[in-house]
Design an enzyme around this catalytic site. Structure first.
Site, PDB file in Angstrom:
ATOM      1  N   HIS A 263       0.161  -1.243  -0.206  1.00 23.81           N
ATOM      2  CA  HIS A 263      -0.008  -0.292  -0.389  1.00 23.81           C
ATOM      3  C   HIS A 263       0.940   1.561   0.350  1.00 23.81           C
ATOM      4  CE1 HIS A 263       0.985  -0.580   4.573  1.00 23.81           C
ATOM      5  NE2 HIS A 263       0.651   0.923   4.450  1.00 23.81           N
TER       6      HIS A 263
ATOM      7  N   ASP B 163       0.559  -7.453   1.281  1.00 28.18           N
ATOM      8  CA  ASP B 163       0.236  -6.054   1.779  1.00 28.18           C
ATOM      9  C   ASP B 163       2.320  -6.421   2.090  1.00 28.18           C
ATOM     10  OD1 ASP B 163       0.130  -3.547   1.918  1.00 28.18           O
ATOM     11  OD2 ASP B 163       0.760  -3.290   4.269  1.00 28.18           O
TER      12      ASP B 163
ATOM     13  N   SER C 142       4.878   2.276   7.846  1.00 28.13           N
ATOM     14  CA  SER C 142       4.273   1.122   7.256  1.00 28.13           C
ATOM     15  C   SER C 142       5.909   0.982   6.733  1.00 28.13           C
ATOM     16  CB  SER C 142       3.392   1.441   6.068  1.00 28.13           C
ATOM     17  OG  SER C 142       1.710   1.253   6.793  1.00 28.13           O
TER      18      SER C 142
END
Length: 410
Positions: A141, A171, A255
């Site tokens: 993402h 992911d 992230s």
């Protein structure tokens, strides 16, 4: 009156001999001067000016000095060397420079034409350096829909990056950058050896590059947490991510960053944070042992080969009880499983004899309650070319078949 008159006369009566008064005044001046001269050394020895107050002769204590009292009550000065270097700082020193910032640059169209703007920032971990190339793992993402990618090193240097591959289900994504400016490569640890309560450290860029290289400390709060993930944003979970839980602060921008153990080894790739008003201190990270084979596939081929059935699916628990009974014709005590909505021609499912409205309830003897269970079993436990035993209901009757799994790029 006699006293008053005498005093008056003595003070105001003209003096006949002024010579005696002069000598008396001179003598007084000399004596006063001598007193001043001899008193000056005494005053200086008392340190009257400037004022300096030091009770018990105590010396000032600096950052490097500490005062101690002996048995007699006197204070002595002792130099103390303080070393705050610890295993945590050693771990950060080892892995910190391998964590980089990633800027997602996207094209946009306005009245004035096409332009480029930042689509967001995240973090990444340099895990390999080979020849003139270096490789970085981050989250899917973080790089999704990017027209260009830019990597920011710890010293502020920015270099272009090439996306080698990305996987929406785990992911994860892998980038390639020139190796000439990469000096530190992270070492992967063993996430299978982690235990609840073990200290871990999160390194990344929370809230953007302004806070690049931020370090937060915590512990492993839980292992093998299954978190529902809505891949297509339709409000229904499509997948269950198996992640590590930590209370180390992980915020937007973290992230793709590293979760390291006390030895400075990467044990997880930070992915998401449960952000609710009633939830605090729950950070999630992809275990590195789970991520490693995905990273290898993305680096080498740019894609992940997963087993392929060739079916369109729906969870039975999302279907009304009317259609469970009248369309799928399930027994009344069966309210779970995965209904087949369609079968691709010549697919592994078609070759195994599966049809529309069949309901899968077991794979290899493992109960399948919904689509998430089916995908977990298929993607985590099977490989392309494997055979899989399937138990299903058709027209209210329990049947079984064997399927040989094909391969599909996801």
């Amino acid at each position: 009156m006699g006293y008053y008159d005498q005093d008056y006369q003595s003070r105001y009566k003209p003096q006949k001999n002024r010579k005696g008064g002069f000598w008396a005044s001179l003598a007084g001046a000399v004596i006063g001067a001598l007193l001043v001269i001899f008193s000056i050394p005494l005053l200086s020895n008392l340190d009257v000016l400037p004022y300096k107050i030091e009770p018990k002769n105590q010396t000032a204590v600096t950052d490097e000095d500490h005062a101690e009292e002996n048995e007699e009550g006197n204070t002595t000065k002792k130099n103390v060397s303080i070393d705050v270097y610890s295993q945590i700082t050693e771990a950060v020193d080892k892995a910190g420079d391998a964590v980089v910032g990633i800027t997602n640059i996207q094209e946009s169209t306005s009245f004035w034409g096409q332009s480029q703007e930042s689509g967001g920032t995240g973090s990444g971990v340099v895990y390999k350096k080979e020849g003139d190339k270096a490789y970085i793992v981050t989250n899917h993402h973080v790089v999704a829909e990017a027209s260009e990618l830019e990597v920011s090193l710890i010293d502020g240097t920015k270099i272009p990056a090439k996306l080698l591959g990305s996987d929406i289900w785990t992911d994860l994504a892998v980038l390639e950058v020139p190796a000439d400016q990469i000096n530190v490569v992270a070492e992967f640890g063993n996430s299978d050896n982690l235990k609840p309560g073990e200290p871990v450290i999160a390194i990344g860029n929370p809230l953007g590059l302004t806070f690049s290289g931020s370090v937060t400390q915590g512990i492993i709060s839980g292992l093998e947490r299954a978190i529902p993930v809505d891949i297509n944003q339709d409000g229904t979970p499509d997948w269950q991510a198996e992640v590590l839980q930590t209370d180390a602060a992980i915020n937007p921008g973290n992230s793709g960053g590293a979760l390291i153990n006390i030895d400075g080894q990467v044990v997880g790739i930070n992915s998401m944070k449960i952000a609710q008003s009633a939830v605090e201190g729950i950070g999630l990270s992809i275990p590195i042992n789970y991520a490693a084979p995905i990273i290898e596939d993305l680096e080498k081929t740019g894609e992940v080969q997963r087993p392929f059935m060739g079916v369109e699916l729906a969870s039975v628990n999302e279907i009304s009880s009317y259609h469970q009974q009248n369309t799928l014709k399930l027994p009344k005590d069966v309210n779970y499983g995965v209904a087949i909505r369609g079968v691709q021609p010549n697919s592994p499912a078609a070759q195994a004899g599966l049809k529309e409205y069949d309901v899968i309830i077991e794979m290899d003897g493992e109960e399948i309650r919904d689509v998430v269970d089916l995908r977990k079993h298929l993607y985590n436990k099977k490989k392309v070319g494997d055979e899989m035993q399937i138990k299903y209901y058709r027209n209210g009757q329990s049947e079984e078949t064997t399927m040989k799994l094909g391969g599909e790029t996801l």
